[in-house]
Design a protein around this motif. Structure first.
Motif, short mmCIF file in Angstrom:
data_model
loop_
_atom_site.label_atom_id
_atom_site.label_comp_id
_atom_site.label_asym_id
_atom_site.label_seq_id
_atom_site.Cartn_x
_atom_site.Cartn_y
_atom_site.Cartn_z
N LYS A 445 0.81 -1.22 0.00
CA LYS A 445 0.00 0.00 0.00
C LYS A 445 0.84 1.27 0.00
O LYS A 445 0.32 2.35 -0.31
CB LYS A 445 -0.92 -0.01 1.22
N PRO A 471 -2.40 -0.84 -4.87
CA PRO A 471 -3.65 -0.09 -5.04
C PRO A 471 -3.53 1.43 -4.96
O PRO A 471 -4.48 2.14 -5.32
CB PRO A 471 -4.52 -0.61 -3.89
N ASN A 472 -2.38 1.92 -4.50
CA ASN A 472 -2.26 3.37 -4.27
C ASN A 472 -1.26 4.06 -5.21
O ASN A 472 -0.65 5.05 -4.84
CB ASN A 472 -1.86 3.63 -2.82
N GLU A 494 -8.25 0.11 -12.84
CA GLU A 494 -9.37 -0.14 -11.93
C GLU A 494 -8.92 -0.34 -10.49
O GLU A 494 -9.67 -0.04 -9.54
CB GLU A 494 -10.14 -1.38 -12.41
N ASN A 495 -7.69 -0.82 -10.29
CA ASN A 495 -7.20 -1.09 -8.94
C ASN A 495 -6.51 0.10 -8.30
O ASN A 495 -6.17 0.03 -7.10
CB ASN A 495 -6.24 -2.28 -8.97
N CYS A 496 -6.28 1.17 -9.04
CA CYS A 496 -5.63 2.36 -8.47
C CYS A 496 -6.71 3.26 -7.87
O CYS A 496 -7.38 4.03 -8.58
CB CYS A 496 -4.84 3.10 -9.55
N ASP A 497 -6.88 3.16 -6.57
CA ASP A 497 -7.98 3.86 -5.90
C ASP A 497 -7.70 5.35 -5.70
O ASP A 497 -8.63 6.15 -5.69
CB ASP A 497 -8.25 3.21 -4.54
N HIS A 523 -9.48 8.41 -14.24
CA HIS A 523 -8.45 9.20 -13.54
C HIS A 523 -8.30 10.61 -14.12
O HIS A 523 -7.32 11.29 -13.82
CB HIS A 523 -7.10 8.48 -13.61
#
Length: 635
Positions: A445, A471-472, A494-497, A523
């Motif tokens: 993370k 994810p970050n 999709e996984n990059c919050d 984004h």
């Protein structure tokens, strides 16, 4: 006529004296032929370079000016008593001799701080009024001036002028000498003038100057006790002798109330060896924080000294040390002297192996940044051991380490997941898609930047696995990965919050408008930089999505993409787009029809690249340059 017939040769033919008062001009009477009645010599002034003047029948010695008759010792005493630096600078302009004399006067030899005696007026003897002998306040020698000499300008005379001129304007703080004058280059004499005239020098950088040797650097060590940073590159005449003197005069400065040498960089100086490096680092008062050694003939001994005595070193760079073996790196890491080391970079050192990297991980508990380039014997095993020991690691860069595979990459993410912020892989041929199933790894993370560049075996499988673990992410660089397609890139998005800020997918020729449109939609609210150079399957659809969804985008590169005039017009119609840099290089399908759109975009642009745009004529580009005077246009 009577005087002519009465002439016997004893008297002058002309009453006014000799026809040619200068005896040298008698040579103008040449042998005349029998058919010549009269000869008229040309009226040309004779040049006399000798210290004699011919006048009539007397030979007189040319008198020198009284100031030139004075010996150097007298001039030295006069110059050191000049009250201000401006007056010394004015005297330095008189001649080269005066300049060199002034440049050899040390600051402690000047007597301008003596009290001046009051002067009495002579025009009125009855009054004893005094004339103030006050001097202008002296300028403090803080050393904030910077001077750079390059190529033909790098001479001893210019260094002397700098030494004299900067002393009255705050003092010289940084000096860089790049290259050398082939006829009158910088020598030890020039460095001596700097050492004597610039005691405030803090940074000295010398590149490609073969005529500077130990004596010049010894003068710097003796005169510039405030020296903090020294950089030597391709100085063939410098040896261990100069470094030993630096260690003696700059590093033993605590007892002499002087600052200390904190940074040293030595690159390709063939006569520097273990003795000089050991002298610099083994000093008891050593406070070196930054050390760079490149292409030197040093052995394991130097690395052992660094590992034992480098207690203040925070940044260490070792490159092209061919005589250092695996044992040298192991001893350096096992010496437990690099407790403060925060950044370590090693390039083209065959001694860097798994054992050495593991020792560094254990011996450097505060290491935050590691860069390994072209170390052929480093493998997954060493990377695994290092990752388990280096618990403070924040940045890792591996370049041309071909034994590192997908397994080593995920091992680093698993062991350094709490603090690792940046991971970079460049041209690692061992990176290949391996179906490892779904490894039970905790997510990283803390990772904010992921860069995998020009690794031909890195494809969709590896990218999908990375997407699940990171994810970050905020910065993604996948340039040159032709094996990456929409199938793996969209899951990464999709996984990059947190929202991506910078994306570089230049050279990813298999990405299409579907992936780039997903970037804009997912984004666009955080995206600032987008590089799509060479994505030939990306066209107008992507530009329309960017124009509608990316209000913060300021740098867009669509060079060599399939965009047309319609896509450029879509960017110009966007109300919320704030582009500052736009590159359309190699977009052969755009024409002069897009010029109105470019003019509208140019109101905010500061950079526009139109190189190799064959559809736009040079005349139109020149007109655009005139209209968009605020924008730097490449064409």
């Amino acid at each position: 006529m009577s005087k002519v017939f009465e002439f016997t040769g004893d008297g002058d033919f002309c009453p006014g004296g000799s026809l040619y008062p200068n005896p040298k001009e008698t040579s103008l009477f040449l042998s005349l032929g029998r058919h010549v009645d009269l000869y008229f010599p040309t009226c040309k002034r004779s040049r006399i370079s000798a210290p004699f003047v011919f006048s009539g029948d007397q030979l007189k010695q040319k008198k020198k000016a009284s100031i030139d008759v004075l010996p150097d010792e007298c001039l030295f005493e006069i110059f050191r008593r000049l009250p201000t630096g401006q007056e010394r600078s004015a005297c330095a302009c008189v001649s080269k001799r005066w300049l060199m004399l002034l440049s050899n006067i040390r600051g402690d030899e000047l007597s301008c701080n003596k009290t001046t005696l009051p002067l009495k007026r002579e025009d009125n003897p009855g009054e004893n009024e005094e004339i103030s002998g006050d001097e202008p306040p002296a300028i403090k020698d803080d050393g904030y001036l910077t001077r750079v000499l390059e190529g033909k300008k790098a001479t001893d005379v210019r260094l002397a002028a700098i030494a004299v001129g900067t002393s009255s304007h705050g003092g010289l703080g940084k000096l860089s000498i790049r290259g050398n004058n082939s006829i009158r280059g910088v020598t030890d004499l020039g460095l001596r003038t700097v050492a004597r005239g610039c005691p405030s020098l803090k940074v000295l950088s010398i590149w490609n100057v073969s005529s500077v040797g130990d004596e010049g650097l010894i003068e710097i060590a003796n005169g510039c006790r405030q020296l903090e940073k020294l950089e030597l590159r391709h100085c063939n005449a410098v040896s261990d002798k100069a470094l030993i003197s630096l260690a003696k005069n700059c590093l033993q400065a605590i007892g002499q109330n002087c600052p200390n040498l904190k940074s040293i960089s030595i690159n390709n100086c063939p006569h520097v060896g273990d003795q000089g490096i050991a002298s610099l680092l083994s000093n008891t008062s050593c406070v070196l924080t930054k050390v760079k050694l490149q292409a030197l003939h040093v052995t394991d001994l130097s690395l052992a000294v660094i590992g034992h005595y480098g207690k203040a070193v925070t940044d260490l760079i070792l490159a092209n040390l061919q005589n250092v073996s695996e044992r040298g790196f192991w001893v350096m890491g096992s010496g437990h002297g690099l407790q403060k080391l925060r950044s370590f970079a090693v390039t083209s050192c065959q001694g860097m192996t798994d054992m050495g990297l593991e020792a560094l991980g254990k011996g450097c508990p505060n290491l935050k940044q590691l860069c390994v380039h072209n170390c052929a014997f480093l493998s997954d095993r060493g990377l695994d051991s290092f990752a388990k020991a280096a618990l403070s690691l924040e940045r890792l860069q591996l370049e041309e380490c071909h034994r590192i595979t997908q397994y080593g990459l995920f091992t680093v993410l698993a062991n350094c997941g709490d603090k690792l912020k940046s991971l970079t892989l460049v041209h690692c041929l061992g990176m290949k898609d391996l179906n490892m199933g779904s490894p039970m790894l905790s997510s990283c993370k803390s990772l904010r930047s992921l860069s995998v560049r020009h690794c031909p075996g890195f494809g969709d499988v590896s990218l999908v696995m990375l997407a699940k673990l990171c994810p970050n992410l905020q910065h993604v660089d996948l340039s040159g990965l032709q094996a990456v397609t929409d199938a793996s890139f969209i899951p990464l998005l999709e996984n990059c919050d947190g929202g991506l800020v910078k994306i570089n997918v230049s050279g990813c020729s298999n990405l299409t408008d579907k992936a780039i449109s997903a970037v804009a939609e997912m984004h666009g609210w955080t995206l600032e930089v987008l590089n799509l150079e060479g994505c030939r399957k990306v066209g107008n659809t992507s530009l329309v999505a960017i124009a509608e969804n990316c209000p913060l985008l300021n740098d867009l590169d669509v060079s060599l993409c399939a965009v047309t005039d319609f896509g450029v017009a879509a960017l110009a119609r966007a109300d919320q787009l704030n582009l500052q840099i736009l590159s359309l290089s190699g977009c052969t399908e755009i024409s002069e029809k897009c010029l109105p759109a470019l003019r509208k975009l140019g109101q905010l642009l500061v950079g526009l690249n139109l190189q190799h745009c064959s559809g736009i004529s040079k005349k139109s580009v020149d007109l655009l340059v005139e209209q968009l005077w605020r924008c730097d246009i490449l064409h």
